[in-house]
Design a protein around this motif. Sequence first.
Motif, mmCIF file in Angstrom:
data_model
loop_
_atom_site.group_PDB
_atom_site.id
_atom_site.type_symbol
_atom_site.label_atom_id
_atom_site.label_comp_id
_atom_site.label_asym_id
_atom_site.label_seq_id
_atom_site.Cartn_x
_atom_site.Cartn_y
_atom_site.Cartn_z
ATOM 1 N N SER A 1 6.883 12.472 2.454
ATOM 2 C CA SER A 1 7.277 11.173 3.006
ATOM 3 C C SER A 1 8.219 11.341 4.193
ATOM 4 N N GLN A 2 8.116 12.487 4.866
ATOM 5 C CA GLN A 2 8.979 12.798 5.998
ATOM 6 C C GLN A 2 8.150 13.006 7.273
ATOM 7 N N ILE A 3 8.808 12.792 8.392
ATOM 8 C CA ILE A 3 8.220 13.039 9.709
ATOM 9 C C ILE A 3 9.038 14.116 10.411
ATOM 10 N N LYS A 4 8.359 15.085 11.007
ATOM 11 C CA LYS A 4 9.014 16.038 11.901
ATOM 12 C C LYS A 4 9.138 15.350 13.253
ATOM 13 N N LEU B 1 9.608 7.730 -2.200
ATOM 14 C CA LEU B 1 9.671 6.575 -1.305
ATOM 15 C C LEU B 1 11.049 6.490 -0.659
ATOM 16 N N PRO B 2 11.098 6.125 0.640
ATOM 17 C CA PRO B 2 12.406 5.890 1.269
ATOM 18 C C PRO B 2 13.152 4.769 0.553
ATOM 19 N N PRO C 1 3.479 7.736 -3.115
ATOM 20 C CA PRO C 1 3.790 8.703 -4.173
ATOM 21 C C PRO C 1 2.576 9.499 -4.642
ATOM 22 N N ARG C 2 1.366 9.013 -4.330
ATOM 23 C CA ARG C 2 0.131 9.726 -4.695
ATOM 24 C C ARG C 2 -0.381 10.594 -3.546
ATOM 25 N N GLY C 3 0.334 10.561 -2.405
ATOM 26 C CA GLY C 3 -0.065 11.423 -1.304
ATOM 27 C C GLY C 3 -0.965 10.763 -0.280
ATOM 28 N N PHE C 4 -0.895 9.426 -0.167
ATOM 29 C CA PHE C 4 -1.711 8.707 0.814
ATOM 30 C C PHE C 4 -0.833 7.745 1.619
ATOM 31 N N ILE D 1 0.836 -1.199 0.000
ATOM 32 C CA ILE D 1 0.000 0.000 0.000
ATOM 33 C C ILE D 1 0.873 1.253 0.000
ATOM 34 N N ILE D 2 1.903 1.249 0.831
ATOM 35 C CA ILE D 2 2.801 2.403 0.892
ATOM 36 C C ILE D 2 3.510 2.613 -0.446
#
Length: 450
Positions: A187-190, A255-256, A98-101, A92-93
Motif C-alpha cells: 500500500s506504498q508508493i515509491k 490500509l492508510p 488488503p487482498r492485493g488489488f 473498492i480500496i
Amino acid sequence: MIKPVKKQMAGWGNFPKHTGFVYQPETVQDIQAILDDNDSSQIAYGLGRSYGDNALNENNGMLVLDHLNHMLAFDADTGLLTCEAGVSLSEIIDVFLPRGFFPPVTPGTKLVTVGGAIANDVHGKNHHTDGTFSEFVSSFDLLLASGQVMTCSRDENADVFWATVGGIGLTGIIVRATIQLMRVETSQIKATYEKADNLDEAFNRFQENDANYKYSVAWIDCLSTGDALGRSVLMRGDHAERSDLDKGVRDPLALPKKPGLKVPMNAPSFALNYWSISAFNQLYYKSYKNESKLVDLTSFFHPLDAIGDWNKLYGKNGFVQYQAVFPKDNAPKEGIRQLLQKLSSEKRSSFLAVLKSSGKANDGLLSFPMEGYTLALDIPIKRGLFSFLKELDDIVVSFGGRVYLAKDSTLDIETFHKMYPNWEEFMAVKQRLDPEGRFSSSMSRRLGLG
C-alpha cells in the motif's frame, strides 16, 4: 413509489446551486418506477464530486445512486470486479487493497462512484501510461429511457459504450459494471519529488523522465511571475514492491489511516485572496526538497481527501475548477504559459494548480483527454470571473484544446462545439436511445445537448 424531496443541490465547487427533485432509489426497479411514474427529466448523481452542473437538473429529477453500492462478483484470478454503479473507489480500496488489488486509474479523490467514473471517463496521474478509467471497463449495464437494460462493451453495443464513456449521464443510467483491478504488493508508493524553477524546466523534466514513471504530476505556483513563471514541484512514482519495505513491516498491504480533519464551516470570502494564496504558494514550494521516499497511497493519490469538506475553504460563494488539455502537436507549453500569465497578471489566485502529461485519446465521443498536457486550476468565484474564464476558453480553443466537462460550469454552446467536434455523433446516439429527452441536466441544456 419513492417520493422526491425538493432540494437545492450543488457540485463540489458549490457553484452553481440548483433546486430540483431528489430521489434516492435502492434498486434498478426503483429507477424504472421513477421513470414510469413522472414525465420530468432525470440525471444520475453520485457522491457530488463533479465540480459544476453536469449532475444537477434544475426543476427536474436527480437520482442519488449511493445506495446502489453492492459488490456482486469478484474473480481473484483475473482481478475482474462486477459491482453496482454506486460503489465508490474508496469502498473498492477498503475491500480489495488488503487482498492485493487496487483501481488501475484513480482521479484526485477516491470519493467517486464507478458510474460517475465511467460517465466522466476520469483519468489520473497515469494517463500518459495507462489511459482513462474506461480502458479498464469490460462492460456495463445501462438503463435506457424505455426501461430496458442494455449491456454495453467494446464488442456489444459499442456505439452506445463510447457515447456513454464520458457522456456525462445523458445516454441513460449506468446501473452496474465490470471493471479490471490491478495487482499490487504493498500500500506504498515509491515517490520522487523534484523542484523546477520555471515552466520550461518543468516541461523538460516531464519530457525527459515521464516514461520512467507510472505516475506523474506537478504542482505549479500559478502566481509566480517573470523568470519563475510556472515554478513547480514534480511528483512521480511507482507502486512499491515488498522488497522496497523495511523488513519489520508486518502488513505490507495495510490500509492508510483514516483522516480526522474536517472543515466545519464555509471560510469567510475575504480569507482567500491574492496575498494569502501567494504566501501559501511560497511556503508550499519551499517545503519540498529533491528526494525519493515511500509514501502511502492516500497521501500520493488523494491528499485532499484527508480534509473533510475541504471545498468549504473557498467560502459560501464557491469556486470553479478549470481544467484544460492542450494537444501535443500544437505548442502545449505556450498555451499553458498563456493561461498562467493571464492568471498572474489578473491576480486570479489558485491554491491548486496541477500539470499532468496526457496520453492518447480514446474513442469516447465526449471524453476529455488527448495526447498532450493538462492544467487544472481552482479559482474562487469573485467579480469578473466569468468573463475571465471566457478569455481562458478562447486561449484553449486557439491551441486546439478543450475543457473537461466534469469540472465545467460556464462553457457556451459555440465554444463547446469547437472543443468537442464529435458532439453531433454523440447526439445521434442519444436521440436514438432517448428520443423524448428523459435524461437531461442543467449542463446538457446549457450546452445544447438536451
